[in-house]
Design an enzyme around this catalytic site. Structure first.
Site, PDB file in Angstrom:
ATOM      1  CB  VAL A 162       5.946   1.939   3.542  1.00 25.58           C
ATOM      2  CG1 VAL A 162       5.172   3.250   3.650  1.00 25.58           C
ATOM      3  CG2 VAL A 162       6.343   1.429   4.929  1.00 25.58           C
ATOM      4  N   PRO A 163       3.432   1.184   1.045  1.00 23.38           N
ATOM      5  CG  PRO A 163       1.135   0.738   1.009  1.00 23.38           C
ATOM      6  CD  PRO A 163       2.339   0.729   1.916  1.00 23.38           C
ATOM      7  CB  CYS A 164       5.228   5.556  -1.216  1.00 21.49           C
ATOM      8  SG  CYS A 164       6.575   4.677  -2.002  1.00 21.49           S
ATOM      9  CG  HIS A 165       3.053   1.312  -5.009  1.00 16.14           C
ATOM     10  ND1 HIS A 165       3.703   0.779  -3.905  1.00 16.14           N
ATOM     11  CD2 HIS A 165       2.039   0.455  -5.306  1.00 16.14           C
ATOM     12  CE1 HIS A 165       3.104  -0.346  -3.565  1.00 16.14           C
ATOM     13  NE2 HIS A 165       2.095  -0.564  -4.387  1.00 16.14           N
TER      14      HIS A 165
END
Length: 172
Positions: free
Chosen positions: A140-143
């Protein structure tokens, strides 16, 4: 179960640990060795326990650290990685945010908290909270979610956000 593996990327070592049972329950990683990894793992375990997630931390080899690494390198998509997540202990809101992010913000792209909030008809603060609580970094690419004024706010470290985005080919 707990499975950890070390990989090399862009001249650096990244250690990826995955807590799993029927699927991935949580992910931590470190670019700064085992000591930092242990701190991150402790934080993740505490968060999962507070959410009522039943954990077994017996170490056992699995495919999951390599799967997370393959998401990072683009060998498999975030959507494919998302299918391996248990989503246990998440709120409906978090599931909605994480699902949207995985489907809509691709490798090499970034989006502001405000734009995600507008898309999901909520506040940027609520999106920031969901990103901070994300137990599945990289998959989950919160970055890829950045602040309008300070794009480098990131847990565990701003340099990690920069590194992940660089690996994905993002340029400012």
């Amino acid at each position: 179960m707990l499975s950890c593996e070390s990989f090399k990327i862009k001249g650096r070592e990244i250690i990826i640990c995955v807590i799993w049972e029927e699927g991935i329950q949580g992910i931590v990683y470190s670019l700064d060795g085992r000591e930092f990894l242990e701190k991150q793992l402790s934080r993740l375990i505490s968060m999962l326990n507070k959410r009522g997630v039943s954990l077994s931390l017996k170490e056992r080899h699995s495919k999951y650290p390599e799967l997370v690494f393959n998401v990072l390198t683009g060998k498999i998509s975030n959507e494919e990685g998302f299918e391996e997540l248990s989503l246990e202990g998440l709120t409906d809101f978090e599931i909605r945010v994480y699902s949207w992010l995985v489907k809509n913000v691709k490798r090499g792209e970034v989006i502001t908290y405000g734009k995600v909030a507008k898309e999901l008809k909520t506040s940027a603060l609520a999106i920031g909270g969901a990103m901070k609580r994300n137990p599945y970094p990289i998959v989950v690419p919160c970055h890829r979610v950045v602040g309008k004024k300070d794009p480098w706010l990131y847990t565990p470290k701003p340099e990690y956000k920069k590194f992940l985005l660089e690996v994905e080919g993002w340029t400012s």
